[in-house]
Scaffold this motif. Structure first.
Motif, PDB file in Angstrom:
ATOM      1  N   GLN A 141       0.938  -1.281  -0.051  1.00  0.00           N
ATOM      2  CA  GLN A 141      -0.016  -0.048  -0.025  1.00  0.00           C
ATOM      3  C   GLN A 141       1.090   1.118   0.086  1.00  0.00           C
ATOM      4  O   GLN A 141       0.668   2.205  -0.880  1.00  0.00           O
ATOM      5  CB  GLN A 141      -0.975   0.055   1.091  1.00  0.00           C
ATOM      6  CG  GLN A 141      -1.876   1.164   1.534  1.00  0.00           C
ATOM      7  CD  GLN A 141      -2.763   1.240   0.188  1.00  0.00           C
ATOM      8  OE1 GLN A 141      -3.442   0.251  -0.410  1.00  0.00           O
ATOM      9  NE2 GLN A 141      -3.143   2.587  -0.136  1.00  0.00           N
ATOM     10  N   ARG A 396      -8.348  -3.827   2.388  1.00  0.00           N
ATOM     11  CA  ARG A 396      -9.268  -3.377   1.544  1.00  0.00           C
ATOM     12  C   ARG A 396      -9.677  -4.242   0.435  1.00  0.00           C
ATOM     13  O   ARG A 396      -8.753  -4.772  -0.221  1.00  0.00           O
ATOM     14  CB  ARG A 396      -8.893  -1.937   1.068  1.00  0.00           C
ATOM     15  CG  ARG A 396     -10.081  -1.231   0.130  1.00  0.00           C
ATOM     16  CD  ARG A 396      -9.810   0.249  -0.179  1.00  0.00           C
ATOM     17  NE  ARG A 396     -10.860   0.882  -0.970  1.00  0.00           N
ATOM     18  CZ  ARG A 396     -11.592   1.545  -0.357  1.00  0.00           C
ATOM     19  NH1 ARG A 396     -11.652   1.842   1.056  1.00  0.00           N
ATOM     20  NH2 ARG A 396     -12.580   2.243  -0.953  1.00  0.00           N
ATOM     21  N   GLU A 398     -12.612  -5.115  -2.572  1.00  0.00           N
ATOM     22  CA  GLU A 398     -13.671  -4.424  -3.473  1.00  0.00           C
ATOM     23  C   GLU A 398     -14.196  -5.573  -4.301  1.00  0.00           C
ATOM     24  O   GLU A 398     -13.154  -6.438  -4.743  1.00  0.00           O
ATOM     25  CB  GLU A 398     -13.079  -3.395  -4.244  1.00  0.00           C
ATOM     26  CG  GLU A 398     -12.812  -2.250  -3.503  1.00  0.00           C
ATOM     27  CD  GLU A 398     -12.679  -0.917  -4.335  1.00  0.00           C
ATOM     28  OE1 GLU A 398     -13.114  -0.757  -5.386  1.00  0.00           O
ATOM     29  OE2 GLU A 398     -12.435   0.074  -3.473  1.00  0.00           O
ATOM     30  N   VAL A 416     -17.409  -2.642  -0.606  1.00  0.00           N
ATOM     31  CA  VAL A 416     -16.149  -2.501  -0.072  1.00  0.00           C
ATOM     32  C   VAL A 416     -16.160  -3.265   1.322  1.00  0.00           C
ATOM     33  O   VAL A 416     -16.763  -2.838   2.162  1.00  0.00           O
ATOM     34  CB  VAL A 416     -15.455  -1.276  -0.027  1.00  0.00           C
ATOM     35  CG1 VAL A 416     -14.248  -0.881   0.472  1.00  0.00           C
ATOM     36  CG2 VAL A 416     -15.707  -0.475  -1.521  1.00  0.00           C
ATOM     37  N   GLY A 418     -13.465  -3.738   4.582  1.00  0.00           N
ATOM     38  CA  GLY A 418     -11.976  -3.422   5.255  1.00  0.00           C
ATOM     39  C   GLY A 418     -11.927  -4.345   6.544  1.00  0.00           C
ATOM     40  O   GLY A 418     -12.479  -5.400   6.821  1.00  0.00           O
ATOM     41  N   ILE A 423     -17.653  -1.485   4.456  1.00  0.00           N
ATOM     42  CA  ILE A 423     -17.503  -0.289   4.640  1.00  0.00           C
ATOM     43  C   ILE A 423     -18.509   0.520   3.567  1.00  0.00           C
ATOM     44  O   ILE A 423     -18.306   0.818   2.496  1.00  0.00           O
ATOM     45  CB  ILE A 423     -15.982   0.412   4.236  1.00  0.00           C
ATOM     46  CG1 ILE A 423     -14.907  -0.419   5.081  1.00  0.00           C
ATOM     47  CG2 ILE A 423     -15.853   1.927   4.387  1.00  0.00           C
ATOM     48  CD1 ILE A 423     -13.584   0.106   4.395  1.00  0.00           C
ATOM     49  N   ASP A 426     -18.472   3.732   1.292  1.00  0.00           N
ATOM     50  CA  ASP A 426     -17.555   3.495   0.015  1.00  0.00           C
ATOM     51  C   ASP A 426     -18.481   2.603  -1.200  1.00  0.00           C
ATOM     52  O   ASP A 426     -17.647   2.260  -2.245  1.00  0.00           O
ATOM     53  CB  ASP A 426     -16.354   2.758   0.212  1.00  0.00           C
ATOM     54  CG  ASP A 426     -15.217   3.962   0.899  1.00  0.00           C
ATOM     55  OD1 ASP A 426     -15.712   4.891   1.215  1.00  0.00           O
ATOM     56  OD2 ASP A 426     -13.954   3.561   1.330  1.00  0.00           O
ATOM     57  N   PRO A 463      -7.682  -1.176  -3.826  1.00  0.00           N
ATOM     58  CA  PRO A 463      -8.188  -2.448  -3.089  1.00  0.00           C
ATOM     59  C   PRO A 463      -6.840  -3.393  -3.051  1.00  0.00           C
ATOM     60  O   PRO A 463      -5.930  -3.118  -4.077  1.00  0.00           O
ATOM     61  CB  PRO A 463      -9.303  -2.966  -3.609  1.00  0.00           C
ATOM     62  CG  PRO A 463      -9.074  -2.667  -5.206  1.00  0.00           C
ATOM     63  CD  PRO A 463      -8.577  -1.197  -5.201  1.00  0.00           C
TER      64      PRO A 463
END
Length: 612
Positions: A141, A396, A398, A416, A418, A423, A426, A463
């Motif tokens: 990330q 994350r 998706e 989404v 997490g 979440i 989102d 993601p």
């Protein structure tokens, strides 16, 4: 039938023959199960301590009570013993040692060389290709965030060479102003090389000098009345200043530093590792090693540092809280490993003490968040990490799904998840337009392109894992879109429903080339994937139903310009409904009060097309 009594370990006899030289000792339990691996500067002295007097630690007492045999390996030095101990722990994972799951190499940013248009991209593994490697970064990330910053600032290419060499027109990166399209010659090599040089200086930590240079360029562009170019320099300067303020750590001492902090709560532990390179904070990473509850903090930190840094690139300085049990030997081994001096300390003051305190706060917060009612989510994420061979649990995820009725009112959903579950803020839906009705591949391609184009242009979070409801074909579409948008290091997983829609027969497609994977029905990773897939399906269906209902309750007359509520009502009353209006000619429509000949022609063309 009772099992025969297990042989009792004769500690006194074993200790008589033990040497005072350095080495590694292994404690074995029933069926030769490895209980613990330890190292010692003096084997006889260290091993004797387990059997003389009452050991205070309940963990040690429980371990010693299970010993049925012991083995030792004598080494020349304590440093050699440390290396052997580390290898044995990683190979056998004894239950009473500190165990660290993360065993992947650090990721880097790679800048190619000897090309007219060099590439900047994500790299992990051996450094074989010619070019420069910047890092290491603590996580994928952190690399993605830096690559996004580089694209926003300097618009240099990040695509693979095979993708770059086969372009005949600019990709989406050019359209969203994240690349200057060198693939089709939209930028001269000398101008592109200038952008690369500035990107490299940014990675080297020379943001201050770069800002001064760009200020001069902005002034010259303004004097030449090249205001668009001056505006770009201005935006680069503003972004660089913001990044420099956020990444600045301390100028009181140079070099590369890792800040390592341990937080514990019973049997649970979290270690935060902050990577500082050239005075800049490259990001941090949370790790959750398995540490026995009554192990002393210094011993736990020692075990963590040994497993984390041995066989891994190491900075010049490691600052740890709490201080490890025996930092000198570990520092000696790491210095030999890196061919330069490595220091390990916990005694720091001033700015470094404040940053170490921040790392400790992050470790405590991460541990609290992990324990705050989401233990099941954590286990599922860790199971998915294992299946996908990720370097840490995905933060994350998706998932996309397409819903339509025979091609009508197609809607794509994006949900989404997490570290704490869904979440919902989102979540997104996409009304699919301009494709052949029922073409799920085109629908997925459009949804993914719209989603990740927006995230790229707005520097949104990408993601770690992308789930697609479908098999090899849908995974192929996803891979094509992410390649086009140069989204790196995102794992793509297709989820295919089992025969008869039986959940236990669901399969996972990890790439368009690989064979589908079927996990056991009780596998925690499968449960997580199915939960997210089902949520995406629910969200897509609800959006599709809303869109279909709206389409069926909306009059076709509403889309005709100049036809207000009163005129629509007059038309419906005059012809007795929509069917009569659709059948009417221009002259008949013009006879309705308030409908001019021009408006009558528009109404007719709306239902029958252009008659000209």
């Amino acid at each position: 039938m009772d099992k025969p009594d297990q042989p009792v370990f004769d500690a006194a006899r074993f200790l008589k023959s033990l040497t005072h030289r350095p080495g590694v000792y292994r404690m074995m339990g029933a069926d030769q199960q490895l209980l613990y691996v330890g190292k010692a500067k003096d084997l006889k002295k260290r091993v004797s301590s387990y059997f003389r007097g009452r050991v205070a630690s309940p963990r040690i007492r429980a371990m010693v009570a299970q010993i049925q045999s012991m083995e030792v390996t004598v080494t020349h030095t304590e440093a050699e013993a440390l290396l052997l101990e580390n290898n044995l722990i990683k190979a056998h994972r004894p239950r009473y040692n500190v165990l660290l799951r993360d065993d992947k190499s650090y990721p880097y940013i790679f800048v190619s060389k000897d090309e007219d248009y060099p590439r900047i991209g994500f790299h992990r593994g051996p450094k074989k290709a010619p070019g420069r490697y910047f890092g290491p970064y603590p996580s994928a990330q952190a690399v993605r965030e830096t690559l996004g910053t580089l694209q926003r600032l300097f618009r240099v290419r990040q695509c693979e060479d095979s993708f770059f060499a086969n372009r005949t027109r600019p990709c989406l990166q050019y359209q969203i102003k994240r690349c200057t399209a060198p693939c089709v010659g939209y930028v001269a090599p000398v101008d592109y090389q200038s952008d690369i040089n500035r990107a490299v200086r940014f990675l080297e930590g020379h943001s201050g000098e770069l800002i001064e240079e760009l200020v001069g360029e902005m002034t010259r562009a303004s004097a030449e009345l090249a205001f668009e170019r001056a505006a770009r320099y201005r935006d680069q300067i503003d972004t660089l200043r913001q990044i420099s303020e956020r990444q600045y750590v301390s100028s009181e001492k140079g070099g590369d530093v890792d800040l390592v902090a341990l937080a514990r709560a019973g049997e649970h532990a979290c270690v935060q590792v902050f990577c500082i390179r050239g005075g800049r904070n490259l990001g941090n990473k949370a790790l959750y090693p398995k540490i026995p509850a009554d192990m002393e903090a210094a011993e736990a930190m020692q075990g963590f540092l040994e497993q984390y840094y041995l066989d891994r690139e190491t900075p010049s300085e490691i600052i740890a809280a709490p201080s490890p049990e025996d930092p000198a030997v570990l520092a000696e081994v790491l210095s030999a490993q890196t061919s330069r001096r490595v220091s390990i300390t916990g005694a720091v003051r001033g700015q470094r003490a404040r940053w170490l305190g921040l790392a400790a706060q992050n470790a405590e917060q991460a541990l609290l968040a992990r324990q705050a009612g989401r233990a099941n989510v954590s286990k599922r994420l860790e199971a998915l990490q294992s299946v996908l061979a990720l370097d840490q649990p995905p933060a994350r995820i998706e998932c996309f799904d397409i819903s339509h009725t025979r091609g009508e009112a197609a809607v794509a959903s994006c949900v989404v998840f997490g570290l704490e579950g869904p979440i919902k803020s989102d979540y997104r839906r996409f009304n699919i337009e301009g494709i052949t009705p029922g073409d799920d591949y085109a629908a997925m391609r459009q949804a993914l392109t719209r989603r990740y184009s927006r995230l790229k242009s707005s520097d949104g979070a990408m993601p770690d894992v992308l789930l697609i409801d479908g098999g090899r074909g849908q995974v192929h579409e996803a891979e094509r879109v992410l390649e086009e948008l140069q989204v790196a290091d995102t794992a793509i997983v297709g989820v295919t429903k089992g025969e008869g829609r039986r959940p236990e027969l669901d399969t996972l497609t990890l790439s368009r080339h690989g064979a589908p994977v079927r996990l056991p029905s009780h596998h925690l990773a499968l449960h997580l994937v199915q939960q997210i897939r089902d949520e995406a399906h629910r969200f897509a269906i609800s959006g599709h139903r809303q869109r279909r209902a709206k389409a069926r309750t909306t009059s076709p007359l509403q889309s005709i310009p100049g036809l207000g509520v009163k005129r629509r009502q007059q038309l419906l009353m005059h012809f007795g409904g929509m069917r009569g209006i659709e059948r009417a000619g221009v002259e008949e429509l013009a006879k309705v009060p308030g409908i001019s000949l021009h408006l009558a022609e528009q109404i007719y063309e709306h239902f029958h097309g252009d008659t000209g």
